[in-house]
Design a protein around this motif. Structure first.
Motif, PDB file in Angstrom:
ATOM      1  N   GLU A   1     -12.960  12.904  -1.942  1.00 38.05           N
ATOM      2  CA  GLU A   1     -13.703  11.660  -2.124  1.00 38.05           C
ATOM      3  C   GLU A   1     -12.785  10.592  -2.707  1.00 38.05           C
ATOM      4  N   GLN A   2     -12.823   9.382  -2.140  1.00 37.40           N
ATOM      5  CA  GLN A   2     -11.900   8.335  -2.534  1.00 37.40           C
ATOM      6  C   GLN A   2     -12.549   7.336  -3.494  1.00 37.40           C
ATOM      7  N   THR A   3     -11.719   6.747  -4.339  1.00 38.48           N
ATOM      8  CA  THR A   3     -12.171   5.663  -5.202  1.00 38.48           C
ATOM      9  C   THR A   3     -12.378   4.418  -4.353  1.00 38.48           C
ATOM     10  N   PRO A   4     -13.448   3.654  -4.544  1.00 32.84           N
ATOM     11  CA  PRO A   4     -13.645   2.418  -3.782  1.00 32.84           C
ATOM     12  C   PRO A   4     -12.432   1.503  -3.929  1.00 32.84           C
ATOM     13  N   THR A   5     -11.883   1.052  -2.818  1.00 34.19           N
ATOM     14  CA  THR A   5     -10.633   0.282  -2.864  1.00 34.19           C
ATOM     15  C   THR A   5     -10.788  -1.046  -3.582  1.00 34.19           C
ATOM     16  N   ALA A   6     -12.003  -1.579  -3.618  1.00 37.83           N
ATOM     17  CA  ALA A   6     -12.212  -2.878  -4.261  1.00 37.83           C
ATOM     18  C   ALA A   6     -11.889  -2.826  -5.752  1.00 37.83           C
ATOM     19  N   SER A   7     -11.965  -1.648  -6.354  1.00 36.31           N
ATOM     20  CA  SER A   7     -11.706  -1.525  -7.786  1.00 36.31           C
ATOM     21  C   SER A   7     -10.262  -1.134  -8.092  1.00 36.31           C
ATOM     22  N   LEU A   8      -9.428  -1.003  -7.085  1.00 34.88           N
ATOM     23  CA  LEU A   8      -8.044  -0.557  -7.273  1.00 34.88           C
ATOM     24  C   LEU A   8      -7.066  -1.725  -7.308  1.00 34.88           C
ATOM     25  N   LYS A   9      -5.961  -1.517  -8.010  1.00 38.49           N
ATOM     26  CA  LYS A   9      -4.887  -2.499  -8.040  1.00 38.49           C
ATOM     27  C   LYS A   9      -4.109  -2.451  -6.732  1.00 38.49           C
ATOM     28  N   PRO A  10      -3.407  -3.536  -6.384  1.00 41.71           N
ATOM     29  CA  PRO A  10      -2.520  -3.495  -5.211  1.00 41.71           C
ATOM     30  C   PRO A  10      -1.364  -2.529  -5.469  1.00 41.71           C
ATOM     31  N   SER A  11      -1.002  -1.772  -4.479  1.00 42.08           N
ATOM     32  CA  SER A  11       0.140  -0.868  -4.622  1.00 42.08           C
ATOM     33  C   SER A  11       1.439  -1.660  -4.624  1.00 42.08           C
ATOM     34  N   PHE A  12       2.512  -1.002  -5.039  1.00 41.19           N
ATOM     35  CA  PHE A  12       3.806  -1.671  -5.080  1.00 41.19           C
ATOM     36  C   PHE A  12       4.854  -0.762  -4.436  1.00 41.19           C
ATOM     37  N   GLY A  13       6.016  -1.332  -4.193  1.00 38.44           N
ATOM     38  CA  GLY A  13       7.127  -0.569  -3.638  1.00 38.44           C
ATOM     39  C   GLY A  13       7.878  -1.393  -2.618  1.00 38.44           C
ATOM     40  N   ASN A  14       9.189  -1.221  -2.583  1.00 43.10           N
ATOM     41  CA  ASN A  14       9.973  -1.889  -1.560  1.00 43.10           C
ATOM     42  C   ASN A  14       9.628  -1.316  -0.195  1.00 43.10           C
ATOM     43  N   ARG A  15       9.941  -2.070   0.836  1.00 46.44           N
ATOM     44  CA  ARG A  15       9.667  -1.584   2.178  1.00 46.44           C
ATOM     45  C   ARG A  15      10.460  -0.303   2.441  1.00 46.44           C
ATOM     46  N   ASN A  16       9.792   0.699   3.002  1.00 43.21           N
ATOM     47  CA  ASN A  16      10.387   2.003   3.338  1.00 43.21           C
ATOM     48  C   ASN A  16      10.848   2.777   2.090  1.00 43.21           C
ATOM     49  N   GLU A  17      10.150   2.603   1.001  1.00 48.36           N
ATOM     50  CA  GLU A  17      10.448   3.341  -0.228  1.00 48.36           C
ATOM     51  C   GLU A  17       9.410   4.439  -0.434  1.00 48.36           C
ATOM     52  N   VAL A  18       9.869   5.637  -0.791  1.00 46.03           N
ATOM     53  CA  VAL A  18       8.988   6.781  -1.029  1.00 46.03           C
ATOM     54  C   VAL A  18       9.282   7.355  -2.410  1.00 46.03           C
ATOM     55  N   VAL A  19       8.237   7.541  -3.204  1.00 43.93           N
ATOM     56  CA  VAL A  19       8.351   8.149  -4.533  1.00 43.93           C
ATOM     57  C   VAL A  19       8.081   9.646  -4.395  1.00 43.93           C
ATOM     58  N   LEU A  20       9.005  10.467  -4.863  1.00 45.47           N
ATOM     59  CA  LEU A  20       8.882  11.920  -4.830  1.00 45.47           C
ATOM     60  C   LEU A  20       8.669  12.425  -6.249  1.00 45.47           C
ATOM     61  N   VAL A  21       7.521  13.022  -6.484  1.00 43.06           N
ATOM     62  CA  VAL A  21       7.231  13.586  -7.801  1.00 43.06           C
ATOM     63  C   VAL A  21       7.512  15.079  -7.710  1.00 43.06           C
ATOM     64  N   ILE A  22       8.609  15.488  -8.313  1.00 40.67           N
ATOM     65  CA  ILE A  22       9.059  16.871  -8.195  1.00 40.67           C
ATOM     66  C   ILE A  22       9.887  17.229  -9.424  1.00 40.67           C
ATOM     67  N   ASP A  23       9.691  18.413  -9.921  1.00 43.11           N
ATOM     68  CA  ASP A  23      10.430  18.870 -11.099  1.00 43.11           C
ATOM     69  C   ASP A  23      11.930  18.803 -10.851  1.00 43.11           C
ATOM     70  N   ASP A  24      12.674  18.373 -11.854  1.00 41.13           N
ATOM     71  CA  ASP A  24      14.122  18.247 -11.701  1.00 41.13           C
ATOM     72  C   ASP A  24      14.766  19.554 -11.228  1.00 41.13           C
ATOM     73  N   SER A  25      14.262  20.675 -11.690  1.00 43.52           N
ATOM     74  CA  SER A  25      14.837  21.969 -11.312  1.00 43.52           C
ATOM     75  C   SER A  25      14.610  22.284  -9.836  1.00 43.52           C
ATOM     76  N   LEU A  26      13.540  21.729  -9.235  1.00 46.51           N
ATOM     77  CA  LEU A  26      13.274  21.929  -7.807  1.00 46.51           C
ATOM     78  C   LEU A  26      14.046  20.930  -6.956  1.00 46.51           C
ATOM     79  N   TRP A  27      14.316  19.771  -7.524  1.00 44.83           N
ATOM     80  CA  TRP A  27      15.035  18.719  -6.796  1.00 44.83           C
ATOM     81  C   TRP A  27      16.487  19.120  -6.548  1.00 44.83           C
TER      82      TRP A  27
END
Length: 332
Positions: free
Chosen positions: A21-47
């Motif tokens: 179930e998704q949060t209604p988009t009207a209550s969300l902030k605009p996302s950010f990020g440079n074009r073609n940028e991907v954030v990877l959330v991963i433990d340093d030991s796995l990276w």
């Protein structure tokens, strides 16, 4: 333009990702990020190790849309301990975790909008690695479609001029940002728009050839499409040198694929251009649209001339412009 707004949802369904179930988009902030940028959330030991190597091999592989060794995405790795509230509003996120649950999940607009948030959970590192390898192409497809969609929104936002010559010559409209200017207009018909850069230019050209010249028994369609491009380059796309003109660099790989645009067949050609009697070169992207009504192939293509600079995002911009094409007499 409804195609663009539905595209991301389509990819989510296509690849069979489960959703919550998704949060209604009207209550969300605009996302950010440079074009073609991907954030990877991963433990340093796995990276550091086989999993990190695999992630980089897939998500940072060299893009086909550039003549330089640019990655398809710029990767930002964060250990979960520093995955802050601000970071959670990034546009493209992949979270990897060792977990009791085995799950591959795509959620839209979790903490911001628009947002693609992938969750990859598995019991062991080897299971996580196997899951990612199996799903990597799906992740790439979603992110690439999303970035093209966002770039298209930007193109539409920055396009305010009515370009009458497009309807006059080709019976179409395009959203071309205001920082492009008409460079060449010929009754061939041929139009060339150019955007100036500090170290070069981005170029958009349109022209057409009869279907009978592209589809005949004297060679393949692909061969005739490249011959048509080279004819136009020699006739119209000149450089500052009197005898210099653009041609297709056939020594480097040309990628040709088929798709539909506005319910018409189209060839998408990605490759590199070079100049005869000059040193300039760079990437191009071309769409050749088979228009049965006018018995023509309409070519809409972009060239990037930006020596010693990255070109990936500029090619994305011209592809976004091309994707706004419309043959409706009432415009977009």
């Amino acid at each position: 333009m409804k195609y663009f707004f539905c595209l991301i949802l389509f990819f989510g369904l296509l690849f069979g990702c489960s959703k919550k179930e998704q949060t209604p988009t009207a209550s969300l902030k605009p996302s950010f990020g440079n074009r073609n940028e991907v954030v990877l959330v991963i433990d340093d030991s796995l990276w550091v190790g086989s999993l990190g190597d695999s992630i980089r091999a897939h998500l940072a592989q060299t893009t086909a849309e550039s003549t330089t060794t640019e990655p398809i995405f710029d990767l930002v790795q964060l250990d979960p301990s520093i995955f802050t509230t601000r970071a959670k509003t990034a546009r493209n996120i992949v979270l990897f975790s060792i977990h009791t649950q085995h799950e591959f999940l795509l959620q839209k607009s979790v903490h911001a909008t628009p947002q693609n948030f992938f969750f990859l959970r598995a019991k062991t590192k080897s299971d996580l690695l196997a899951m990612f390898k199996k799903r990597a192409d799906s992740v790439i497809s979603v992110f690439k479609a999303s970035e093209l969609n966002e770039e298209t929104h930007e193109v539409v936002r920055t396009s305010t001029k009515e370009l009458r010559e497009l309807k006059e010559f080709f019976g179409c409209t395009l959203k071309i940002p205001d920082d492009y200017h008409l460079q060449v207009k010929s009754e061939f018909p041929f139009l060339w728009y150019q955007k100036d850069l500090s170290s070069g230019s981005v170029n958009l050209v349109l022209y057409e050839f009869p279907i009978a010249e592209i589809e005949n028994n004297k060679g393949s369609v692909e061969e005739h499409l490249l011959q048509a491009r080279n004819f136009i380059g020699k006739k119209f796309i000149k450089t500052a040198k009197d005898t210099a003109y653009i041609t297709t660099n056939t020594k480097e790989y040309q990628f040709v694929s088929k798709e539909n645009m506005l319910q018409m067949p189209a060839y998408r050609i990605v490759g590199s251009w070079e100049t005869v009697n000059d040193y300039l070169k760079g990437p191009f992207i071309s769409y050749a649209i088979r228009d049965e009504y006018y018995q023509r192939y309409l070519f809409v293509e972009g060239y990037v001339n930006n020596p010693l600079k990255n070109k990936r995002d500029q090619i994305l911009e011209v592809e976004a412009i091309i994707k706004t094409i419309n043959f409706n007499e009432n415009g977009n």
